[in-house]
Design a protein around this motif. Structure first.
Motif, mmCIF file in Angstrom:
data_model
loop_
_atom_site.group_PDB
_atom_site.id
_atom_site.type_symbol
_atom_site.label_atom_id
_atom_site.label_comp_id
_atom_site.label_asym_id
_atom_site.label_seq_id
_atom_site.Cartn_x
_atom_site.Cartn_y
_atom_site.Cartn_z
ATOM 1 N N GLN A 96 27.953 -15.680 -85.037
ATOM 2 C CA GLN A 96 27.863 -15.134 -83.683
ATOM 3 C C GLN A 96 27.049 -13.838 -83.665
ATOM 4 O OE1 GLN A 96 32.000 -14.856 -82.647
ATOM 5 N NE2 GLN A 96 32.067 -16.943 -81.778
ATOM 6 N N SER A 97 27.272 -12.986 -84.658
ATOM 7 C CA SER A 97 26.509 -11.740 -84.735
ATOM 8 C C SER A 97 25.029 -12.023 -84.943
ATOM 9 C CB SER A 97 27.017 -10.869 -85.873
ATOM 10 O OG SER A 97 28.339 -10.475 -85.644
ATOM 11 N N ARG A 98 24.713 -12.945 -85.824
ATOM 12 C CA ARG A 98 23.309 -13.288 -86.092
ATOM 13 C C ARG A 98 22.660 -13.883 -84.849
ATOM 14 N NH1 ARG A 98 19.785 -13.306 -90.109
ATOM 15 N NH2 ARG A 98 18.348 -15.040 -90.326
ATOM 16 N N LYS A 99 23.393 -14.721 -84.148
ATOM 17 C CA LYS A 99 22.881 -15.344 -82.925
ATOM 18 C C LYS A 99 22.599 -14.274 -81.869
ATOM 19 C CE LYS A 99 24.177 -18.939 -79.628
ATOM 20 N NZ LYS A 99 25.241 -19.845 -79.213
ATOM 21 N N ALA A 100 23.546 -13.335 -81.698
ATOM 22 C CA ALA A 100 23.351 -12.250 -80.733
ATOM 23 C C ALA A 100 22.173 -11.371 -81.141
ATOM 24 C CB ALA A 100 24.622 -11.427 -80.613
ATOM 25 N N TYR A 101 22.055 -11.087 -82.449
ATOM 26 C CA TYR A 101 20.943 -10.265 -82.933
ATOM 27 C C TYR A 101 19.617 -10.960 -82.688
ATOM 28 C CZ TYR A 101 17.700 -8.039 -86.114
ATOM 29 O OH TYR A 101 16.604 -7.427 -86.641
ATOM 30 N N ARG A 102 19.525 -12.254 -82.974
ATOM 31 C CA ARG A 102 18.269 -12.992 -82.760
ATOM 32 C C ARG A 102 17.884 -13.016 -81.282
ATOM 33 N NH1 ARG A 102 15.540 -16.250 -86.668
ATOM 34 N NH2 ARG A 102 16.581 -15.958 -88.641
ATOM 35 N N LYS A 103 18.897 -13.175 -80.422
ATOM 36 C CA LYS A 103 18.642 -13.185 -78.981
ATOM 37 C C LYS A 103 18.106 -11.817 -78.544
ATOM 38 C CE LYS A 103 20.805 -14.463 -74.633
ATOM 39 N NZ LYS A 103 22.024 -14.889 -73.978
ATOM 40 N N LEU A 104 18.755 -10.755 -79.049
ATOM 41 C CA LEU A 104 18.316 -9.404 -78.733
ATOM 42 C C LEU A 104 16.924 -9.136 -79.297
ATOM 43 C CD1 LEU A 104 19.324 -6.824 -77.343
ATOM 44 C CD2 LEU A 104 20.189 -6.094 -79.561
ATOM 45 N N TRP A 105 16.675 -9.596 -80.497
ATOM 46 C CA TRP A 105 15.376 -9.391 -81.149
ATOM 47 C C TRP A 105 14.274 -10.113 -80.379
ATOM 48 C CZ3 TRP A 105 11.961 -12.752 -83.684
ATOM 49 C CH2 TRP A 105 10.945 -12.141 -84.422
ATOM 50 N N SER A 106 14.551 -11.402 -80.002
ATOM 51 C CA SER A 106 13.527 -12.145 -79.248
ATOM 52 C C SER A 106 13.289 -11.512 -77.880
ATOM 53 C CB SER A 106 13.906 -13.609 -79.106
ATOM 54 O OG SER A 106 15.043 -13.741 -78.289
ATOM 55 N N LEU A 107 14.333 -10.965 -77.269
ATOM 56 C CA LEU A 107 14.187 -10.269 -75.998
ATOM 57 C C LEU A 107 13.333 -9.013 -76.184
ATOM 58 C CD1 LEU A 107 15.052 -10.400 -73.037
ATOM 59 C CD2 LEU A 107 17.011 -8.997 -73.635
ATOM 60 N N GLY A 108 13.544 -8.288 -77.258
ATOM 61 C CA GLY A 108 12.738 -7.096 -77.556
ATOM 62 C C GLY A 108 11.287 -7.460 -77.780
ATOM 63 N N VAL A 109 11.036 -8.556 -78.497
ATOM 64 C CA VAL A 109 9.659 -9.012 -78.740
ATOM 65 C C VAL A 109 9.012 -9.394 -77.412
ATOM 66 C CG1 VAL A 109 8.294 -10.859 -79.787
ATOM 67 C CG2 VAL A 109 10.046 -9.702 -81.120
ATOM 68 N N CYS A 110 9.774 -10.075 -76.562
ATOM 69 C CA CYS A 110 9.256 -10.507 -75.273
ATOM 70 C C CYS A 110 8.876 -9.287 -74.414
ATOM 71 C CB CYS A 110 10.297 -11.365 -74.570
ATOM 72 S SG CYS A 110 9.722 -12.127 -73.058
ATOM 73 N N ILE A 111 9.735 -8.265 -74.412
ATOM 74 C CA ILE A 111 9.464 -7.048 -73.638
ATOM 75 C C ILE A 111 8.233 -6.337 -74.203
ATOM 76 C CG2 ILE A 111 10.343 -4.737 -73.095
ATOM 77 C CD1 ILE A 111 13.121 -6.007 -72.832
ATOM 78 N N ALA A 112 8.140 -6.268 -75.531
ATOM 79 C CA ALA A 112 6.986 -5.628 -76.159
ATOM 80 C C ALA A 112 5.701 -6.365 -75.808
ATOM 81 C CB ALA A 112 7.184 -5.573 -77.663
ATOM 82 N N ASN A 113 5.744 -7.683 -75.792
ATOM 83 C CA ASN A 113 4.568 -8.480 -75.460
ATOM 84 C C ASN A 113 4.176 -8.269 -73.994
ATOM 85 O OD1 ASN A 113 4.143 -9.490 -77.986
ATOM 86 N ND2 ASN A 113 5.328 -11.369 -77.631
ATOM 87 N N ARG A 114 5.135 -8.101 -73.128
ATOM 88 C CA ARG A 114 4.847 -7.869 -71.699
ATOM 89 C C ARG A 114 4.121 -6.524 -71.529
ATOM 90 N NH1 ARG A 114 6.354 -11.239 -67.265
ATOM 91 N NH2 ARG A 114 7.813 -12.703 -68.115
ATOM 92 N N PHE A 115 4.601 -5.506 -72.294
ATOM 93 C CA PHE A 115 3.956 -4.206 -72.193
ATOM 94 C C PHE A 115 2.533 -4.285 -72.736
ATOM 95 C CE2 PHE A 115 8.213 -2.135 -71.923
ATOM 96 C CZ PHE A 115 8.000 -1.527 -70.690
ATOM 97 N N LYS A 116 2.319 -5.150 -73.708
ATOM 98 C CA LYS A 116 0.977 -5.302 -74.275
ATOM 99 C C LYS A 116 0.103 -6.174 -73.373
ATOM 100 C CE LYS A 116 2.252 -4.918 -79.109
ATOM 101 N NZ LYS A 116 2.291 -5.619 -80.381
ATOM 102 N N GLY A 117 0.759 -6.948 -72.530
ATOM 103 C CA GLY A 117 0.002 -7.798 -71.634
ATOM 104 C C GLY A 117 -0.158 -9.203 -72.143
ATOM 105 N N ASN A 118 0.526 -9.565 -73.204
ATOM 106 C CA ASN A 118 0.424 -10.923 -73.757
ATOM 107 C C ASN A 118 1.344 -11.904 -73.065
ATOM 108 O OD1 ASN A 118 -1.369 -9.877 -75.571
ATOM 109 N ND2 ASN A 118 0.118 -9.725 -77.239
ATOM 110 N N GLY A 119 2.394 -11.470 -72.518
ATOM 111 C CA GLY A 119 3.393 -12.375 -71.919
ATOM 112 C C GLY A 119 4.441 -12.769 -72.944
ATOM 113 N N CYS A 120 5.409 -13.533 -72.491
ATOM 114 C CA CYS A 120 6.525 -13.961 -73.341
ATOM 115 C C CYS A 120 6.224 -15.318 -73.921
ATOM 116 C CB CYS A 120 7.795 -14.004 -72.500
ATOM 117 S SG CYS A 120 9.219 -13.346 -73.354
ATOM 118 N N SER A 121 6.519 -15.532 -75.168
ATOM 119 C CA SER A 121 6.265 -16.849 -75.737
ATOM 120 C C SER A 121 7.523 -17.616 -76.024
ATOM 121 C CB SER A 121 5.443 -16.738 -76.994
ATOM 122 O OG SER A 121 6.043 -15.886 -77.937
#
Length: 121
Positions: A96-121
């Motif tokens: 459960q912790s790993r699943k929550a961490y991966r979800k949070l990590w992918s959300l962080g990557v998605c936000i970072a990509n939005r700021f860069k202008g790449n969009g979410c993948s």
């Protein structure tokens, strides 16, 4: 009579006549034979009773040992069950912790990509 060593005796039609003192000797030999027979019977009875007591004691010891083995097996089973439950809980929490961490990590990557202008993948 001859087999028992009595030499002087006379057999009548209905009686056996012995010399004086030989009746006492014959009685002593009869008492000796009866005594040895009684000793043999007593020995058999004592042996039988001792064997019965030994067998009963052995059965009781086996019964007590089996009860204790069962109790130890129950304790071992309980400890193994508790250890398995703890291990299962640990793995579920880790998942459960790993699943929550991966979800949070992918959300962080998605936000970072939005700021860069790449969009979410």
């Amino acid at each position: 009579m001859e087999k028992k060593g009595l030499k002087v005796f006379q057999i009548g039609k209905t009686k056996v006549f012995l010399r004086a003192g030989q009746m006492a000797e014959l009685d002593a030999r009869i008492a000796e034979v009866l005594s040895s027979a009684a000793k043999a019977i007593q020995q058999c009875i004592l042996s039988h009773n001792a064997r019965k007591q030994f067998i009963a004691l052995r059965k009781a010891a086996i019964h007590v040992q089996s009860l204790w083995r069962g109790r130890l097996a129950c304790k071992l089973y309980e400890s193994l069950r508790e250890a398995a439950a703890v291990k299962l809980q640990k793995n579920i929490r880790r998942y459960q912790s790993r699943k929550a961490y991966r979800k949070l990590w992918s959300l962080g990557v998605c936000i970072a990509n939005r700021f860069k202008g790449n969009g979410c993948s």
